[in-house]
Scaffold this active site. Sequence first.
Site, PDB file in Angstrom:
ATOM      1  N   ALA A   1      35.677  36.459  41.865  1.00 13.70           N
ATOM      2  CA  ALA A   1      34.754  37.447  42.415  1.00 13.70           C
ATOM      3  C   ALA A   1      34.475  37.190  43.896  1.00 13.70           C
ATOM      4  CB  ALA A   1      33.459  37.429  41.610  1.00 13.70           C
ATOM      5  N   HIS A   2      33.676  38.079  44.473  1.00 11.31           N
ATOM      6  CA  HIS A   2      33.404  38.019  45.914  1.00 11.31           C
ATOM      7  C   HIS A   2      32.677  36.726  46.301  1.00 11.31           C
ATOM      8  CE1 HIS A   2      29.109  39.011  45.302  1.00 11.31           C
ATOM      9  NE2 HIS A   2      29.547  39.849  44.376  1.00 11.31           N
ATOM     10  N   ASN A   3      33.109  36.183  47.450  1.00 11.08           N
ATOM     11  CA  ASN A   3      32.502  34.998  48.062  1.00 11.08           C
ATOM     12  C   ASN A   3      32.664  33.713  47.254  1.00 11.08           C
ATOM     13  OD1 ASN A   3      30.635  37.457  49.109  1.00 11.08           O
ATOM     14  ND2 ASN A   3      30.801  35.863  50.687  1.00 11.08           N
TER      15      ASN A   3
END
EC number: 2.3.1.191
Length: 349
Positions: free
Chosen positions: A242-244
């Site tokens: 997922a993001h980051n």
Amino acid sequence: MPRQLGELAAHVGGELLGDPSQLIHGLNGLEEAGPGDVSFYGNPRYRRQFEATRASAVLVGADVPPREGVALVRVANPHLAYAKLLRLFHAPERPAAGVRPGAWVHPEATVHPEAVLLPGASVDRGGRVGARTVLYPGAYVGEQAEVGEDCVLYPNVTVRERCIVGARVILHASSVVGADGFGFAFNPEGEAGPEHFKIPQVGIVRIEDDVEVGACTCIDRATVGETVVGRGAKLDNLVQIAHNVRVGPLSLICAQAGVSGSAEVGTGVVLAGQVGVVGHIRVGDLAKVGAQSGVAHDVPDGQVVSGSPAVPHREWLRASAAAGQMADLLKEVRALRRRVETLEKEKGP
């Protein structure tokens, strides 16, 4: 092409017990191997197969005694030596350099003359493709995205805008680098009523050198900043990053595992199949997480955890063993309850 056994032993730095001039034609498993084949024996559970093998030579550990009729190559790590010989015998054939008819390169993109773009591959405006990198049909490098040298992008791989892929990276078919992260803010007063307001995902994905990403794996771009997959990490098929998220160097993430937003996976971590990691936590360096575990809290460096929620592995083993005895324990409790009730009746008021 056949190779002499002595050459193969030298290639893996092994001690040869056998005829160095013997010709080897290929490699195979202990049970499948025949004359002219090399196999490997690195686990005592396969002793029976080792003793019955028809292979001409076997890669073994340093403590395996000589065997009549079979040449041995003693090495520190038979599995690794076998892998090196597989690469020697089956070196990948790289297509001839150049942009094939049917591939598309934007006028403002930069493709190294030694790169290979097969029909249907695309490089968008400002995209960069390094030397000896191969883009198979359907592979797409987006605007301002960069793919380093000696990479392989198999069919239908997508590297979206501004994302960065290092050198010697392998992206298997239909993997996606840089899709939008799953980010929404609830707005109770949207134009058409309550809504999940999309948070713009304006960061990138950075994949460092020597990473391999399995088929249909998705690595989402950061909301802001970077989603990072560290040097030498290996991701299996059907993995969600997922993001980051930050995946540390040399980590292994097995099939159907998912890592939620802003979580950190340390160096040399192993996430087994179907592991779920919640967001905003850290899985420490060299930690191992058992299959189907749900990680809800930080995992210290070097710890082995299992279960859902994940707990130290020994604790999970004890709990699992107890769960297996639950039916018998319930029978005992019911029997004790009946006995107590009988005793109370006999005792009277």
